[in-house]
Every structure is written in C-alpha cells, then in structure tokens.
Design an enzyme around this catalytic site. Structure first.
Site, PDB file in Angstrom:
ATOM      1  N   GLU A  25      14.156 -15.701   0.405  1.00  0.00           N
ATOM      2  CA  GLU A  25      14.452 -16.805   1.342  1.00  0.00           C
ATOM      3  C   GLU A  25      13.352 -17.870   1.273  1.00  0.00           C
ATOM      4  OE1 GLU A  25      14.919 -15.594   5.431  1.00  0.00           O
ATOM      5  OE2 GLU A  25      16.137 -13.878   4.821  1.00  0.00           O
TER       6      GLU A  25
ATOM      7  N   ASP B  92       0.828  -1.203   0.000  1.00  0.00           N
ATOM      8  CA  ASP B  92       0.000   0.000   0.000  1.00  0.00           C
ATOM      9  C   ASP B  92       0.870   1.264   0.000  1.00  0.00           C
ATOM     10  OD1 ASP B  92      -2.776   1.010   0.338  1.00  0.00           O
ATOM     11  OD2 ASP B  92      -1.979   1.860   2.201  1.00  0.00           O
TER      12      ASP B  92
HETATM   13  C1  BGC Z   1      -5.445   2.261  -0.516  1.00  0.00           C
HETATM   14  C2  BGC Z   1      -6.610   3.040  -0.040  1.00  0.00           C
HETATM   15  C3  BGC Z   1      -6.300   3.561   1.334  1.00  0.00           C
HETATM   16  C4  BGC Z   1      -4.981   4.321   1.354  1.00  0.00           C
HETATM   17  C5  BGC Z   1      -4.477   4.498   2.730  1.00  0.00           C
HETATM   18  C6  BGC Z   1      -4.447   3.396  -0.646  1.00  0.00           C
HETATM   19  O1  BGC Z   1      -3.710   3.515  -1.630  1.00  0.00           O
HETATM   20  O2  BGC Z   1      -5.634   1.585  -1.718  1.00  0.00           O
HETATM   21  O3  BGC Z   1      -7.801   2.324  -0.061  1.00  0.00           O
HETATM   22  O4  BGC Z   1      -7.303   4.424   1.747  1.00  0.00           O
HETATM   23  O5  BGC Z   1      -3.996   3.646   0.647  1.00  0.00           O
HETATM   24  O6  BGC Z   1      -4.037   3.293   3.243  1.00  0.00           O
END
Ligand code: BGC
Length: 581
Positions: free
Chosen positions: A287, A235
């Site tokens: 790993e 993310d």
């Molecule tokens: C996720 C979102 C989220 C954000 C914060 C993003 O890129 O895909 O859904 O709200 O990151 O974590």
C-alpha cells in the site's frame, strides 16, 4: 596494513583466465533497490553516544550518518531503539511506537530520518513480533487478568503439568538457556499459570493464533511506514506460530538439537501458518508503494525451504545464515552460494549475504582460529583460546571481498568495515547478554561483538562519547583501529571497504551473474566470474599465480604482485570480457 588501492597492477602471467565455467545465475533485471543493496546494520547502543551517558543514541547516529554515506552503503538497518527495559538489549519491547529515553525521542528519530534521506540512505527498522517485554502494557494486563481472559489470550499461558501444576506445561527450553516457561502468581497472589518465552523470562511470546495480535502488529507496521522507513528486519520471523498443542520437543529453542532432532522439525519453528501473516504484511507494505521491504531473520533449513519465505507475495529477503555459517570452508561456500542462487532464483528473489551481526562473534575474530572457534552466540572469554587477531583481520578482508562480489544484496555489521575483533576481556560484572546469567556463565553470550565503535583515536573513549565510560570496555586493539586513523590511510581496512563498495557499484556486481571458474576451484581456492570480473579467493598455504587481467582490487598488499598469497582475495578484470566457454 591491508590492500594498497593506489596502483592497478596488470599481471603478465600466462595462465588461462578462467578455464571452463559452470553458470549458476544470470543477471537480475527485476526492479527493486533492495535486490542488490548493501545494507549496514547499526546497533544503536554501540554506534555513537552523543548525550554522554555511555550508551549510543539516535542523535549519535544522525551525527555520523555522513560517514556511512561516504562508505557507500545504500541503507541502514537499525536494531531496536524502542521503549524497553533493555533486558535483551532492546529486543524486549515495552512500547513498539515510541523511542526509549536512552536513545532519545520520536523527534530525534524524525531528524535522523530526514538526514538519512538527505544523504540518499534508506532506513530499515527492526520489528520484534515474536515476543515483547514483560513490562509491555498488554502483558501487565494479562498478569492482572484471570486465566482464560482475553488479556491472557494475547500471550501463551497454560496450566502447569503434574500435581498442583508445579511443572512447566512442556519441556521446551529457552534459547538463552533454562526452561522456556515461567510461572506467574494469579490476581489473588497464589501460584497460577505459566507463560511461554522462547527467549528470556522477561520476553513473553505473543499468541499469534489470536487475531488481536495480528491487528496490533499491523498498527505497528503502519506507524513506522508513515514515518518514512523503507522496511523491516523481522526478528525471529520463523518462530511466531507454534505447532498446535505445543508438542514436546527435545532441542534448544534456537533449533539446535540436544538429542538428534533436526532444527526444522522444531514445533516452535517454520509453521505453515506463518506464510499467511507475511502475505498480509506484504499487502500492507505494498500500500505504501513498491520500495518498502521485509527481511526475515529466519533460521530455516534447507535453502529451498527458506525460499518459500521470499515468494513474490511474501517477504522480499531473508538473511542467509547458511552463508555466514559456511565460514571459510571452500566446499561449504561453493555449495551454499550455488544452492542459495538456485533456490532463490526459482522464486524470483535475490540472495542475501552476511558475515557478521550482533548475535555472532565478528568474522575478524572467527577467522582468527585455525580449527574450531567459538560456537555462535557463545562468545570468547579471557580464559578461552584467543583468536590470532591479525590473521583474523587478514582473512576477514578476503572473505568480505569475496562476499561483496556476489550478485544479490549484502548486509554489513557496524565495525566490520574497520576490521574490528570481538571484545574478549569483558569483566563478568559488565556482561549484559541474558545468555550469561541464564546459563550461570557457562555461555558468555554476545556482548563481545557489541562493544562500541572507536571513532577518533585521540578523543575520550575513542570518540564514542565524551561523557561516561562506554557500556562495554574497548579492547586494547581498538585504539589503532579507530575510524579517523583508518580514514587517512589508503591501505586500511576501511579504505578497502570503501573501494570495494565503490567498484561493486561501478561494475553493478549486485545485479550481476555468477559462474564458477573451474580452473581456480580447488580444495583450497574458489573463484567465480561475475560479468567481466573474476573473483578469486586463495585459502591455500601456497601463493597462487594470478591469471592474466587487470587486478582491480586485492584484500592485502602484495609482496609480489604476480601472486595471491594465502588468505587473500582479488578481483580481476578479464581481458576478453565475459567468457562463454
Ligand atoms: C535477535 C537477538 C535477540 C533475539 C530475541 C534474535 O534473533 O537478533 O539479538 O536476542 O532475537 O529477540
């Protein structure tokens, strides 16, 4: 509804199949399942609710996994199901190594993994390393500790600016609206330092200058790798490291600018030190053998810069957001496909392709506008201009058929195989995206693309769950789009997707080559040859006469089999094999 897959039409047209070709990419022979995989995003809150609380759960995913195997995907990526107060639908994690009770237990996760593997599906999970929840034990410890303590150093705490420190430390704005800083009370109850949150105030950013943060995330990686996951979608992978000194910047934290700064100059994005983090993570994954992967959610421009992220010692893949944003603009599509393949080939990485996810208006709705639709992430409300849903679904089928013929890996978002549109009539009191509250309703946010899935038309709540009402209401159109109705219809959107994935696999298109077929590349149509398959998309108002060759698939049932109507795509087997001119 859509394509009729029961007949293979052989056209009798005399037009030359391709004309001159502009080769861009040769077939990829490097090992690695992910290089050509179709990966299906499951959004657990909205997939299937087995315990009847109105929110999807892991047991619900296990229950329906056979449907995904049958659809023909290679892997699923699960959005977060970890312990979380759900202030940002699970992207606010309070414990990275446990399952939130609304989704089930670690035992349910293990059952789901076993069932996935039985069905031949790999599982990728979401890693959220930029920030956690303010309820995470480390942040609670930081709040209880004084300024300058090791506990505070896990996060980005700073003294405020101005007299009495009443002003935020800098001018950064939250991605969800409002300032990216929140002031805390010190252990003595007096106004104290501020902490940085690029997203909601309930999502404090970690301090990636602190080795203890690195150690914690290595532990998290190993925890899930030990449980058998095939990798991680990372993310906001571009945001972990901030520029030294946190210099002022005038744009929004999503990289879009309000005063002319290009996104890639944002001091919270794309910092060089990120690469060492991902090199280390790659070592950890390696790993566990060569089959575990990292996929970056990295909003980095331009494509050659994004390619730096997927050099052989770093991530395996990165989402191709420029492709998503190209929409149905012929010129942009051609440019982005060419640039993606060339930039990624140069570092030996496969390209990825994506049209929808849980953060953007679904492509069946986006393509239902002539002219400008909604801005990404802002959603469509009941008082906004509404998309033409049947036009949108028609074009979405064409766009998906075009995308899934491209060499590389493709990401699908749950429900796109049903042609689902966004929910556009969600009452304000049910909206949950923090964007809505943080902008005072000015931006609606992403709830519209997160409406639960309709499984069985005749069951309560369209088969999503038999108990409480789904956490977001279904649009009226979902009943006729329910999966069971589509499964029984050879001309449905679902049947089209199944057939696309079957033929993509049989023709090995994900491992294929790409050359633009110039005769068919005009200002309103675009075509490429992958192996022996010509993929032709017509966005013209006028029908296109199809070239000679066997029509393998088309995105809509033809009125006249010799023509490709407006907003349609076809796959055509070239009569003479892969042409070389
Ligand atoms: C996720 C979102 C989220 C954000 C914060 C993003 O890129 O895909 O859904 O709200 O990151 O974590």
């Amino acid at each position: 509804m859509l394509a009729d897959m029961s007949v293979d039409t052989v056209t009798e047209a005399t037009s030359p199949a391709t004309g001159p070709l502009t080769p861009i990419h040769t077939a990829d022979t490097a090992p690695g399942w992910w290089r050509s995989a179709v990966i299906y995003q499951v959004y657990p809150r909205s997939f299937r609710d087995l315990n009847g609380d109105g929110v999807g759960d892991l047991a619900g995913i296990t229950e329906e996994l056979p449907q995904l195997a049958e659809l023909g995907v290679d892997a699923v990526w699960l959005s977060p199901f970890y312990r979380s107060p759900q202030r940002d639908a699970g992207y606010d994690v309070s414990d990275y190594c446990d399952v939130d009770p609304i989704f089930g237990t670690l035992g349910d996760f293990d059952v789901m993994m076993a069932e996935s593997h039985r069905l031949g599906l790999r599982v990728i999970v979401d890693l959220v390393p930029n920030h956690c929840s303010d309820q995470h034990a480390a942040f609670q410890a930081a709040l209880a500790a004084p300024a300058g303590s090791p506990e505070r150093d896990m996060f980005i705490f700073r003294d405020g600016a101005g007299e009495g420190g009443h002003e935020p430390p800098n001018n950064w704005q939250s991605h969800f609206g409002g300032p990216a800083w929140t002031r805390v009370a010190g252990p003595d109850g007096q106004p104290d330092q501020w902490y940085l949150h690029l997203f909601d105030s309930s999502q404090p950013d970690f301090n990636w200058d602190n080795p203890a943060v690195h150690a914690e995330f290595e532990r998290v990686l190993r925890f899930w790798l030990d449980r058998g996951v095939s990798g991680f979608r990372v993310d906001v992978a571009h945001a972990l490291v901030k520029a030294p000194g946190l210099p002022a910047w005038g744009g929004r934290a999503d990289g879009s600018s309000t005063d002319g700064f290009p996104g890639h100059e944002a001091p919270m994005f794309g910092q060089p030190a990120l690469h060492d983090i991902y090199r280390r993570w790659r070592e950890v994954l390696d790993e566990y053998g060569p089959d575990r992967i990292l996929c970056a959610e990295a909003n980095v421009d331009p494509l050659p810069r994004l390619a730096n992220w997927v050099r052989p010692d770093q991530m395996h893949q990165a989402f191709n957001f420029p492709y998503l944003h190209a929409g149905l603009d012929i010129h942009r599509l051609r440019t982005v496909v060419t640039d993606s393949l060339m930039a990624l080939d140069a570092v030996g990485a496969p390209s990825t392709w994506v049209l929808s996810n849980h953060d953007v208006v679904r492509h069946a709705s986006r393509f239902g506008y002539n002219g400008h639709g909604p801005r990404d992430g802002d959603g469509i409300g009941p008082f906004d201009p509404q998309p033409d849903v049947s036009l949108g679904r028609h074009r979405a089928a064409a766009a998906s058929l075009f995308m899934l013929g491209l060499p590389g890996a493709a990401y699908l978002y749950q429900g796109e195989e049903l042609g689902l549109p966004d929910g556009t009539d969600i009452p304000e009191h049910l909206r949950q995206d923090p964007t809505f509250a943080r902008t005072g309703g000015e931006r609606l946010g992403r709830d519209g693309c997160r409406v639960p899935l309709p499984w069985r038309a005749a069951e309560p709540h369209l088969g999503f769950g038999a108990g409480e009402s789904p956490w977001l209401p279904f649009p009226a159109s979902f009943a006729e789009l329910a999966r069971d109705l589509q499964a029984g219809s050879p001309s449905s959107h679902l049947s089209l997707y199944r057939e696309i994935l079957r033929q993509r696999r049989a023709l090995d298109l994900g491992r294929g080559s790409l050359a633009w077929a110039e005769n068919w590349c005009t200002s309103s149509s675009l075509a490429y040859v992958n192996g022996t398959t010509l993929v032709l998309m017509n966005l013209n108002h006028d029908p296109l006469e199809l070239p000679a060759g066997q029509v393998l698939l088309r995105s809509a049932s033809p009125d006249d089999a010799r023509y490709l109507a407006s907003g349609e795509t076809a796959w055509i087997r070239l009569e003479s094999g892969a042409p070389t001119d």
